[in-house]
Design an enzyme around this catalytic site. Sequence first.
Site, PDB file in Angstrom:
ATOM      1  CE  LYS A  27      -0.188  -0.437   5.056  1.00 24.90           C
ATOM      2  NZ  LYS A  27      -0.919  -0.946   6.143  1.00 24.90           N
ATOM      3  CE1 TYR A  41      10.610  32.462   1.148  1.00 26.07           C
ATOM      4  CE2 TYR A  41      10.539  30.160   1.311  1.00 26.07           C
ATOM      5  CZ  TYR A  41      10.575  31.210   0.803  1.00 26.07           C
ATOM      6  OH  TYR A  41      10.325  31.079  -0.885  1.00 26.07           O
TER       7      TYR A  41
HETATM    8  C1  LIG Z   1      -0.484  -1.857   6.910  1.00 28.77           C
HETATM    9  C2  LIG Z   1      -0.861  -3.176   7.317  1.00 28.77           C
HETATM   10  C3  LIG Z   1      -0.148  -4.261   7.502  1.00 28.77           C
HETATM   11  C4  LIG Z   1       1.601  -4.217   7.478  1.00 28.77           C
HETATM   12  O1  LIG Z   1       1.996  -3.887   8.751  1.00 28.77           O
HETATM   13  P1  LIG Z   1       3.492  -3.931   8.947  1.00 28.77           P
HETATM   14  O2  LIG Z   1       3.715  -3.347  10.346  1.00 28.77           O
HETATM   15  O3  LIG Z   1       4.023  -2.526   8.042  1.00 28.77           O
HETATM   16  O4  LIG Z   1       4.182  -5.062   8.614  1.00 28.77           O
HETATM   17  C5  LIG Z   1      -0.822  -5.346   7.846  1.00 28.77           C
HETATM   18  N1  LIG Z   1      -1.856  -5.559   8.033  1.00 28.77           N
HETATM   19  C6  LIG Z   1      -2.977  -4.600   7.891  1.00 28.77           C
HETATM   20  C7  LIG Z   1      -4.330  -4.712   8.090  1.00 28.77           C
HETATM   21  C8  LIG Z   1      -2.164  -3.272   7.540  1.00 28.77           C
HETATM   22  O5  LIG Z   1      -3.241  -2.267   7.504  1.00 28.77           O
END
Ligand SMILES: *Cc1c(COP(=O)(O)O)cnc(C)c1O
Length: 365
Positions: free
Chosen positions: A36, A259
Amino acid sequence: MNNNTYLKINLKNLVSNFLFLKSKISDTTKFLGVVKAFGYGSDSIEIAKCLEKQNIDYLAVAYTSEAIQLRENAIKIPILVLHPQIGDFNDIFQYDLEPNIYSFKILNEFINNKSMNQNQPIHLKFNTGLNRIGFKYSDINILCDIIKSNNINVKYIFSHLGASEDLSEIPFTEGQINLFEKISENIEKKLNRRIDKHLLNTSGILNFSDYQFNMVRSGIGLYGFGNDYNYRSDLRPVVSLISTISQIHEVKKGESVGYNRGFLAEKNTKVGIIPIGHADGISRALGNRKGKLIVNNIPCDIIGNVCMDMLMIDINSVDCNEGDEVIIFDEEKQTAEDFSKYSDTISYEILTSISQRIRRTYLSD
Ligand SMILES: *Cc1c(COP(=O)(O)O)cnc(C)c1O
């Protein structure tokens, strides 16, 4: 595009992290890679291609549009969409995605979509204490009635741990695990069949591998960060953010830089201008000596306010020239996790904030 700032993506480290995490679970447990948020800022398509080549079982994204992008780039393996929205289901079916069904509202959308094929798999999500999305224990009876009467293919039951990285929260995590097992048993009894399950994220894999069930979900570990400093030699950071010194100034005592005159020189100061700014994901909170970049092995304070497209560093104590390389973070000297500490955040936020205008380069076999 600014060619002097780039994100180097080391796919060899990605593979090595994948193999290390796999070594923590049994051969029969499936592995889902979380890609993601543009692959945690790295580049979801290149990451997904590389993981697919390594025979990873599954991928997951947050939103449907992210999954469509993967399908349009020829990714073939199953993709779980973690947070489908109302109105997404035509795309979910068309692109052969597997939705997380987490509420009665989403379940109704799913059931009422005319283009649903009979065997469409879903992942049923339960809230076991994170109190984010998911059904609750008391929903099980009604939920199972709907599943049975609509003949829905529940491929997995899953939940998400809220504090698996925190060893002072073991009782909380054990509570989540117990509730998850109780929920699963109850559903299996009601539906009169066994159903596969997944629960663990990266720190779950590292700290609670007894509860790997049929699949684990790893994001941050694939990108090289564990929950513990001890994993520093096993997990290798995948991305390095590199820039160069555009210009060097001698600022005289009493003059200011940037700035709002954020930096006031108390003595003559050599200042380097770096072509990366808050629009690129370098937080303004890092200005005024909060954050450091590395020039020729020497940490240099960010001075003044971080601008949109550039920032300034104090290079008084470094022997350097215009055009020299500047490390924002890398695999070793200053990792994204080290860098995250300057602004009191976590590696996840540093990685996912790197803007799309930064050029990506790839290192692979
Ligand atoms: C983002 C996410 C993960 C991954 O978690 P990590 O700590 O990056 O391994 C796993 N499960 C769900 C439901 C998530 O939203």
